[in-house]
Scaffold this motif. Structure first.
Motif, PDB file in Angstrom:
ATOM      1  N   THR A  47     -40.692  19.360   4.760  1.00  0.00           N
ATOM      2  CA  THR A  47     -40.625  18.666   6.052  1.00  0.00           C
ATOM      3  C   THR A  47     -39.233  18.074   6.251  1.00  0.00           C
ATOM      4  OG1 THR A  47     -41.346  16.549   5.153  1.00  0.00           O
ATOM      5  CG2 THR A  47     -43.065  18.021   5.982  1.00  0.00           C
ATOM      6  N   TYR A  48     -38.806  18.036   7.489  1.00  0.00           N
ATOM      7  CA  TYR A  48     -37.557  17.381   7.879  1.00  0.00           C
ATOM      8  C   TYR A  48     -37.546  17.272   9.395  1.00  0.00           C
ATOM      9  CZ  TYR A  48     -35.699  21.986   9.092  1.00  0.00           C
ATOM     10  OH  TYR A  48     -35.496  23.209   9.650  1.00  0.00           O
ATOM     11  N   ASN A  49     -36.651  16.478   9.924  1.00  0.00           N
ATOM     12  CA  ASN A  49     -36.581  16.255  11.356  1.00  0.00           C
ATOM     13  C   ASN A  49     -35.201  16.651  11.864  1.00  0.00           C
ATOM     14  OD1 ASN A  49     -36.804  15.428  13.961  1.00  0.00           O
ATOM     15  ND2 ASN A  49     -36.863  13.251  13.524  1.00  0.00           N
ATOM     16  N   SER A  50     -35.113  17.810  12.519  1.00  0.00           N
ATOM     17  CA  SER A  50     -33.843  18.206  13.119  1.00  0.00           C
ATOM     18  C   SER A  50     -33.997  18.410  14.624  1.00  0.00           C
ATOM     19  CB  SER A  50     -33.300  19.489  12.478  1.00  0.00           C
ATOM     20  OG  SER A  50     -34.129  20.582  12.798  1.00  0.00           O
ATOM     21  N   GLY A  51     -35.168  18.136  15.153  1.00  0.00           N
ATOM     22  CA  GLY A  51     -35.400  18.306  16.587  1.00  0.00           C
ATOM     23  C   GLY A  51     -34.945  17.098  17.375  1.00  0.00           C
ATOM     24  N   VAL A  52     -34.416  17.348  18.554  1.00  0.00           N
ATOM     25  CA  VAL A  52     -33.989  16.258  19.432  1.00  0.00           C
ATOM     26  C   VAL A  52     -34.471  16.526  20.850  1.00  0.00           C
ATOM     27  CG1 VAL A  52     -31.942  15.621  18.113  1.00  0.00           C
ATOM     28  CG2 VAL A  52     -31.753  17.379  19.848  1.00  0.00           C
ATOM     29  N   CYS A  53     -34.667  15.455  21.593  1.00  0.00           N
ATOM     30  CA  CYS A  53     -35.018  15.544  23.008  1.00  0.00           C
ATOM     31  C   CYS A  53     -34.164  14.526  23.747  1.00  0.00           C
ATOM     32  CB  CYS A  53     -36.487  15.250  23.226  1.00  0.00           C
ATOM     33  SG  CYS A  53     -36.925  15.136  24.971  1.00  0.00           S
ATOM     34  N   ILE A  54     -33.455  14.984  24.754  1.00  0.00           N
ATOM     35  CA  ILE A  54     -32.639  14.111  25.586  1.00  0.00           C
ATOM     36  C   ILE A  54     -33.268  14.071  26.964  1.00  0.00           C
ATOM     37  CG2 ILE A  54     -30.339  13.691  26.538  1.00  0.00           C
ATOM     38  CD1 ILE A  54     -30.426  13.622  23.487  1.00  0.00           C
ATOM     39  N   LYS A  55     -33.660  12.888  27.398  1.00  0.00           N
ATOM     40  CA  LYS A  55     -34.239  12.747  28.733  1.00  0.00           C
ATOM     41  C   LYS A  55     -33.174  13.065  29.768  1.00  0.00           C
ATOM     42  CE  LYS A  55     -37.918  11.462  29.371  1.00  0.00           C
ATOM     43  NZ  LYS A  55     -39.084  12.310  29.576  1.00  0.00           N
TER      44      LYS A  55
END
Length: 73
Positions: free
Chosen positions: A44-52
């Motif tokens: 597991t790791y977190n490389s996702g991003v979301c920019i409003k």
């Protein structure tokens, strides 16, 4: 011009620096983000991003993507 202002102006005239710092992870507002390369071989790791999104038109488009590189200019 005073001393500090003259120094700042002369540094601006040189343009941007040619070197940057590169990071494998980034901590912001209590969240940790890792670049995609960091996660290879991990469960597991977190490389996702979301920019409003917000534009000057009536449309607001959010950006979803993967964090490929973190650099400090």
């Amino acid at each position: 011009m005073e001393g500090n202002a003259a120094i700042s102006l002369s540094l601006l005239c040189l343009g941007p620096e040619r070197k940057v710092k590169r990071y494998d992870e980034y901590f912001v507002n209590g969240y940790v983000f890792h670049i995609e390369e960091y996660g290879h071989g991990r469960k597991t790791y977190n490389s996702g991003v979301c920019i409003k999104g917000s534009t000057f038109s009536e449309f607001k488009v959010d950006y979803y993507g993967r964090l490929e590189e973190v650099i400090e200019l």
